[in-house]
Scaffold this motif. Sequence first.
Motif, PDB file in Angstrom:
ATOM      1  N   THR A  41      74.183  55.131  23.694  1.00 24.98           N
ATOM      2  CA  THR A  41      73.011  55.430  24.528  1.00 24.98           C
ATOM      3  C   THR A  41      73.297  56.514  25.570  1.00 24.98           C
ATOM      4  O   THR A  41      72.374  57.160  26.060  1.00 24.98           O
ATOM      5  CB  THR A  41      72.475  54.172  25.241  1.00 24.98           C
ATOM      6  N   GLY A  42      74.579  56.747  25.871  1.00 25.73           N
ATOM      7  CA  GLY A  42      74.933  57.829  26.795  1.00 25.73           C
ATOM      8  C   GLY A  42      74.471  59.180  26.264  1.00 25.73           C
ATOM      9  O   GLY A  42      74.128  60.078  27.040  1.00 25.73           O
ATOM     10  N   TYR A  45      71.045  60.244  27.552  1.00 26.68           N
ATOM     11  CA  TYR A  45      71.056  60.822  28.904  1.00 26.68           C
ATOM     12  C   TYR A  45      71.713  62.202  28.887  1.00 26.68           C
ATOM     13  O   TYR A  45      71.306  63.105  29.622  1.00 26.68           O
ATOM     14  CB  TYR A  45      71.769  59.872  29.886  1.00 26.68           C
ATOM     15  N   ALA A  90      74.016  64.445  33.586  1.00 30.32           N
ATOM     16  CA  ALA A  90      73.576  63.189  32.950  1.00 30.32           C
ATOM     17  C   ALA A  90      73.659  62.044  33.953  1.00 30.32           C
ATOM     18  O   ALA A  90      72.762  61.197  34.040  1.00 30.32           O
ATOM     19  CB  ALA A  90      74.433  62.884  31.725  1.00 30.32           C
ATOM     20  N   SER A  91      74.732  62.033  34.720  1.00 28.82           N
ATOM     21  CA  SER A  91      74.905  60.968  35.701  1.00 28.82           C
ATOM     22  C   SER A  91      73.802  61.040  36.769  1.00 28.82           C
ATOM     23  O   SER A  91      73.305  60.000  37.215  1.00 28.82           O
ATOM     24  CB  SER A  91      76.294  61.091  36.329  1.00 28.82           C
ATOM     25  N   SER A  94      70.226  60.145  35.110  1.00 28.91           N
ATOM     26  CA  SER A  94      70.103  58.755  34.666  1.00 28.91           C
ATOM     27  C   SER A  94      69.729  57.821  35.822  1.00 28.91           C
ATOM     28  O   SER A  94      69.407  56.659  35.609  1.00 28.91           O
ATOM     29  CB  SER A  94      71.395  58.283  34.004  1.00 28.91           C
ATOM     30  N   ARG A 100      64.699  56.762  32.817  1.00 37.04           N
ATOM     31  CA  ARG A 100      65.176  55.549  32.148  1.00 37.04           C
ATOM     32  C   ARG A 100      64.037  54.904  31.351  1.00 37.04           C
ATOM     33  O   ARG A 100      64.239  54.454  30.231  1.00 37.04           O
ATOM     34  CB  ARG A 100      65.761  54.544  33.152  1.00 37.04           C
ATOM     35  N   ASP A 176      76.808  55.596  39.502  1.00 42.46           N
ATOM     36  CA  ASP A 176      76.325  54.642  38.493  1.00 42.46           C
ATOM     37  C   ASP A 176      76.201  53.229  39.071  1.00 42.46           C
ATOM     38  O   ASP A 176      75.323  52.464  38.693  1.00 42.46           O
ATOM     39  CB  ASP A 176      77.272  54.596  37.279  1.00 42.46           C
TER      40      ASP A 176
END
Length: 220
Positions: A41-42, A45, A90-91, A94, A100, A176
């Motif tokens: 799933t990463g 993102y 991405a971080s 997300s 999301r 995160d």
Amino acid sequence: MGLTDRKEKGAVVAVDGPAASGKGTIARALAAHFGLPHMDTGLLYRAVALNLWRWGGDPASEFEALRAADMLSIDPADEELRSEPVSRIASSVSAYPSVRTALLKRQQDFAGQPGGAVLDGRDIGTVIAPSADVKLFVTASPEVRAQRRVRELLERGMPAHYEDVLADIRSRDARDTARAVAPLKPAPDAIILDTSNLDRDAAIAEAIRVVKERLGAKNR
Ligand code: CDP
């Protein structure tokens, strides 16, 4: 009922954990071992981040990040998906609730397919598949994870410096873990697998053992 019957019903295995913990390797190995489809799933993102990057969009804008999540097409072979700039973006993206939500359905559909599935990410056991049959939370110390990430990047012919990668891992962990929506944390019923002192094969073997044990226990 034995393991085989369980497989027919389709086990759902959630694999979560921080950056470079080895969760992707473990999830792929579990999928191969139990004959289940796998979703990283990463990559979703990362694909949003790559879109945004290529368009020159602003990661600080939730609106632009959401536009980058629209009509998402992903080429898992695209090396840039795993580059450090894309990892950083991405971080950031997300953390946006709307991003999301935009990615939720395709993950839940994948988890809900009749044959079962393995998914890896940050929130599989907590948000995407809270009723997964087995939840693993794969972790390792930041230093070990940084060493692994450096090796991985160098093997791909990308530049990597240990201190930079370690700093990046620490800041991604902080982002995160601290975000308001779907923060990185083990589900209450997750099994913690610390791979700091395990090599690749030992970590995979331990994960397979734990999943078998959990599935066996559920079927008794
Ligand atoms: O391989 P690595 O663990 O570094 O990253 P990844 O699993 O490919 O995830 C890339 C980024 O997407 C991470 O920084 C997470 O913040 C985010 N992500 C997330 O928020 N939720 C997921 N289910 C998967 C990834």
